[in-house]
Write an enzyme that holds these catalytic residues in place. Sequence first.
Site, PDB file in Angstrom:
ATOM      1  N   GLU A 200       1.000  -1.200   0.034  1.00 28.38           N
ATOM      2  CA  GLU A 200       0.070   0.124   0.121  1.00 28.38           C
ATOM      3  C   GLU A 200       0.837   1.118   0.000  1.00 28.38           C
ATOM      4  O   GLU A 200       2.211   1.161   0.606  1.00 28.38           O
ATOM      5  CB  GLU A 200      -0.876  -0.115   1.428  1.00 28.38           C
ATOM      6  CG  GLU A 200      -1.993   0.219   1.161  1.00 28.38           C
ATOM      7  CD  GLU A 200      -3.088  -0.282   2.332  1.00 28.38           C
ATOM      8  OE1 GLU A 200      -3.821  -1.008   2.474  1.00 28.38           O
ATOM      9  OE2 GLU A 200      -2.594   0.599   3.693  1.00 28.38           O
ATOM     10  N   GLU A 287      -9.317  -1.039   6.316  1.00 30.26           N
ATOM     11  CA  GLU A 287      -9.648  -2.359   7.014  1.00 30.26           C
ATOM     12  C   GLU A 287     -11.236  -2.213   7.336  1.00 30.26           C
ATOM     13  O   GLU A 287     -11.729  -1.094   7.787  1.00 30.26           O
ATOM     14  CB  GLU A 287      -8.790  -3.065   7.661  1.00 30.26           C
ATOM     15  CG  GLU A 287      -8.910  -2.430   9.279  1.00 30.26           C
ATOM     16  CD  GLU A 287      -8.305  -3.295  10.310  1.00 30.26           C
ATOM     17  OE1 GLU A 287      -8.199  -4.648  10.092  1.00 30.26           O
ATOM     18  OE2 GLU A 287      -7.901  -2.998  11.230  1.00 30.26           O
ATOM     19  N   ASN A 289     -13.885  -4.010  10.452  1.00 33.10           N
ATOM     20  CA  ASN A 289     -13.525  -4.865  11.658  1.00 33.10           C
ATOM     21  C   ASN A 289     -15.154  -5.416  12.052  1.00 33.10           C
ATOM     22  O   ASN A 289     -15.839  -4.535  11.913  1.00 33.10           O
ATOM     23  CB  ASN A 289     -13.247  -4.325  13.147  1.00 33.10           C
ATOM     24  CG  ASN A 289     -11.729  -4.172  13.025  1.00 33.10           C
ATOM     25  OD1 ASN A 289     -10.808  -4.649  12.420  1.00 33.10           O
ATOM     26  ND2 ASN A 289     -11.165  -2.936  13.411  1.00 33.10           N
ATOM     27  N   ARG A 291     -17.103  -6.661  14.161  1.00 33.48           N
ATOM     28  CA  ARG A 291     -17.429  -6.972  15.595  1.00 33.48           C
ATOM     29  C   ARG A 291     -17.520  -5.512  16.363  1.00 33.48           C
ATOM     30  O   ARG A 291     -17.492  -4.565  15.676  1.00 33.48           O
ATOM     31  CB  ARG A 291     -16.170  -7.700  16.471  1.00 33.48           C
ATOM     32  CG  ARG A 291     -14.764  -6.913  15.999  1.00 33.48           C
ATOM     33  CD  ARG A 291     -13.654  -7.201  16.902  1.00 33.48           C
ATOM     34  NE  ARG A 291     -12.458  -6.749  16.518  1.00 33.48           N
ATOM     35  CZ  ARG A 291     -12.017  -5.426  16.623  1.00 33.48           C
ATOM     36  NH1 ARG A 291     -12.582  -4.750  17.456  1.00 33.48           N
ATOM     37  NH2 ARG A 291     -10.879  -5.046  16.349  1.00 33.48           N
ATOM     38  N   VAL A 294     -13.356  -1.522  20.721  1.00 28.86           N
ATOM     39  CA  VAL A 294     -13.139  -1.443  21.940  1.00 28.86           C
ATOM     40  C   VAL A 294     -13.525   0.053  22.446  1.00 28.86           C
ATOM     41  O   VAL A 294     -14.184   0.399  23.589  1.00 28.86           O
ATOM     42  CB  VAL A 294     -11.382  -1.337  22.416  1.00 28.86           C
ATOM     43  CG1 VAL A 294     -11.032  -0.739  23.557  1.00 28.86           C
ATOM     44  CG2 VAL A 294     -10.849  -2.658  22.403  1.00 28.86           C
ATOM     45  N   ARG A 337      -7.781   4.961  27.061  1.00 28.03           N
ATOM     46  CA  ARG A 337      -7.789   3.619  27.368  1.00 28.03           C
ATOM     47  C   ARG A 337      -6.550   3.612  28.480  1.00 28.03           C
ATOM     48  O   ARG A 337      -5.327   4.053  28.322  1.00 28.03           O
ATOM     49  CB  ARG A 337      -7.088   2.863  26.181  1.00 28.03           C
ATOM     50  CG  ARG A 337      -7.850   2.518  24.965  1.00 28.03           C
ATOM     51  CD  ARG A 337      -7.358   1.568  24.108  1.00 28.03           C
ATOM     52  NE  ARG A 337      -8.600   1.493  22.817  1.00 28.03           N
ATOM     53  CZ  ARG A 337      -8.290   0.537  21.961  1.00 28.03           C
ATOM     54  NH1 ARG A 337      -7.348  -0.448  22.220  1.00 28.03           N
ATOM     55  NH2 ARG A 337      -9.247   0.706  20.916  1.00 28.03           N
TER      56      ARG A 337
HETATM   57  P1  ADP Z   1      -4.343  -3.516  12.019  1.00 26.36           P
HETATM   58  O1  ADP Z   1      -5.498  -4.438  11.665  1.00 26.36           O
HETATM   59  O2  ADP Z   1      -2.936  -4.402  12.440  1.00 26.36           O
HETATM   60  O3  ADP Z   1      -4.580  -2.762  13.293  1.00 26.36           O
HETATM   61  P2  ADP Z   1      -4.655  -1.402  10.240  1.00 26.36           P
HETATM   62  O4  ADP Z   1      -4.740  -1.892   8.562  1.00 26.36           O
HETATM   63  O5  ADP Z   1      -6.021  -1.350  10.762  1.00 26.36           O
HETATM   64  O6  ADP Z   1      -3.842  -2.749  10.792  1.00 26.36           O
HETATM   65  O7  ADP Z   1      -3.693  -0.426  10.384  1.00 26.36           O
HETATM   66  C1  ADP Z   1      -3.451   0.198  11.663  1.00 26.36           C
HETATM   67  C2  ADP Z   1      -2.635   1.223  11.897  1.00 26.36           C
HETATM   68  O8  ADP Z   1      -1.504   1.320  10.824  1.00 26.36           O
HETATM   69  C3  ADP Z   1      -3.442   2.675  11.200  1.00 26.36           C
HETATM   70  O9  ADP Z   1      -4.353   3.242  12.079  1.00 26.36           O
HETATM   71  C4  ADP Z   1      -2.362   3.503  10.823  1.00 26.36           C
HETATM   72  O10 ADP Z   1      -1.991   4.125  11.974  1.00 26.36           O
HETATM   73  C5  ADP Z   1      -1.228   2.627  10.397  1.00 26.36           C
HETATM   74  N1  ADP Z   1      -1.511   2.552   8.836  1.00 26.36           N
HETATM   75  C6  ADP Z   1      -2.109   1.346   8.206  1.00 26.36           C
HETATM   76  N2  ADP Z   1      -2.086   1.527   6.706  1.00 26.36           N
HETATM   77  C7  ADP Z   1      -1.167   2.855   6.679  1.00 26.36           C
HETATM   78  C8  ADP Z   1      -0.883   3.351   5.365  1.00 26.36           C
HETATM   79  N3  ADP Z   1      -1.254   3.061   4.314  1.00 26.36           N
HETATM   80  N4  ADP Z   1      -0.168   4.604   5.372  1.00 26.36           N
HETATM   81  C9  ADP Z   1       0.304   4.975   6.896  1.00 26.36           C
HETATM   82  N5  ADP Z   1      -0.332   4.492   7.981  1.00 26.36           N
HETATM   83  C10 ADP Z   1      -0.895   3.057   7.673  1.00 26.36           C
END
Ligand code: ADP
Length: 455
Positions: A200, A287, A289, A291, A294, A337
Amino acid sequence: MFGKILIANRGEIALRVHRAAHDLGIKTVAIHSTADANAKHVRLADEAICIGPPPARDSYLNIPNIIAAAEISSADAIHPGYGFLSENARFAEIVAEHRIGWIGPEPAHIRTMGDKVEAKRTAARLGLPLVPGSDGPITSLEEARAVADTIGYPVLVKAAAGGGGRGMKVVPTAADLETALGAARSEAKAAFGDDTVYIEKYLGNPRHIEFQIFGDGQGHAIHLGERDCSLQRRHQKVLEESPSPALSQAERNRMGEICANAMAELRYRGAGTIEFLWEDGQFYFIEMNTRLQVEHPVTEMVTGLDLVREQIRVAAGLPLSVAQADVRFRGAAIECRINAEDPETFTPAPGLVSDYHAPGGLAVRVDSALYNGYRIPPYYDSLIAKLIVWGDTRGEAIARLRRALSEFVIGGVKTTIPLHQRLVDEPDFLAGDYSIKWLEQWLAGRAESDEGTAG
Ligand code: ADP
């Protein structure tokens, strides 16, 4: 409606589900490991069944024992909370195969959204804006190079099965790609048993803004606004708020509607969260979720809705209790939290809670399973309490948060309360001016200035 719900979780979320069930006149069954025999959810539930020894894989993840507990207690539904088995599609199927109600989405939707590559494909089909990146898993270094060259560095290698911020590697330049790809793959394999990765664009300074959605599984869906979860450490959320200080009402309505329409088209059932990064006025899906989150209480505080109650209603085949036009957003809510951790080093600090006093007053909510004399076991997540406050304005919420934090006493163990106390006085936080990078930069800056003072 269900008569008895088994809660397949522990800690504050087990208590949260128990309370919603009792408010609906539904009996509850707690399950617990031997380490949690004295837990509050166990004491308050109508029945409790021990399902195994302390390690989660032998207890809270032990599917045969949990199903047996449901059968023995004649529970007619299972609520999985968050974490543990909540996003395990196979568990949801097994529950259904045993003719037990599943308080969650269709297993097929859990499975699709649990694979981030599939989730992105589905999101694209449903019209959600994506972070530019590979169109599917990366199978070779050559393919990775081609994708990264097209979208431009820096890029992020992410695990398809990822969660909790693991299996993610930032790649600053082309020279770093091969190493990062290997590291992300082995981390993903070790953590999730699946080394599928994708690429990405790495966004420089985004906010994390997520929309709470709810579907009835019949083609109706609503959104309950957004939560700003940009204050993170190691990709883990620390403080969340709703509304986001960065969004206008028009942007909220527009994106909320896009999310609700997407979920209606999917015929999604139950609670879900669609997570986006937001930069320069643009949303990028990362993404979903499938469910309860928190941080769901901040949404409850601004909408006045009980999200667990809605989950139970929808799982029982009832319609959502509100239509989109009935949803009113009022004021601002913030959640801290609170973890049993050293507030400087973030080392987990389980142990005996020798003194406990929770803050109170108007619009102050504490979701916690702590009590005086409780021993926090070392086996599970370090989250021990969530402090949620509401105010007519964001300023009022912050003032109340500051006051509530000063009242909170958790004696005997180290907690992150002091971190939150400093955070709520920071000018950038007060101005709502922060991105996902802000908290770590602030922590690093503080560490440096401490060194300066010491030297
Ligand atoms: P996880 O499922 O491991 O929590 P996520 O895809 O939800 O992974 O991403 C978690 C965090 O990682 C995001 O809230 C953001 O802080 C960072 N992140 C994810 N994708 C990117 C991206 N393409 N660019 C910059 N930061 C990202």
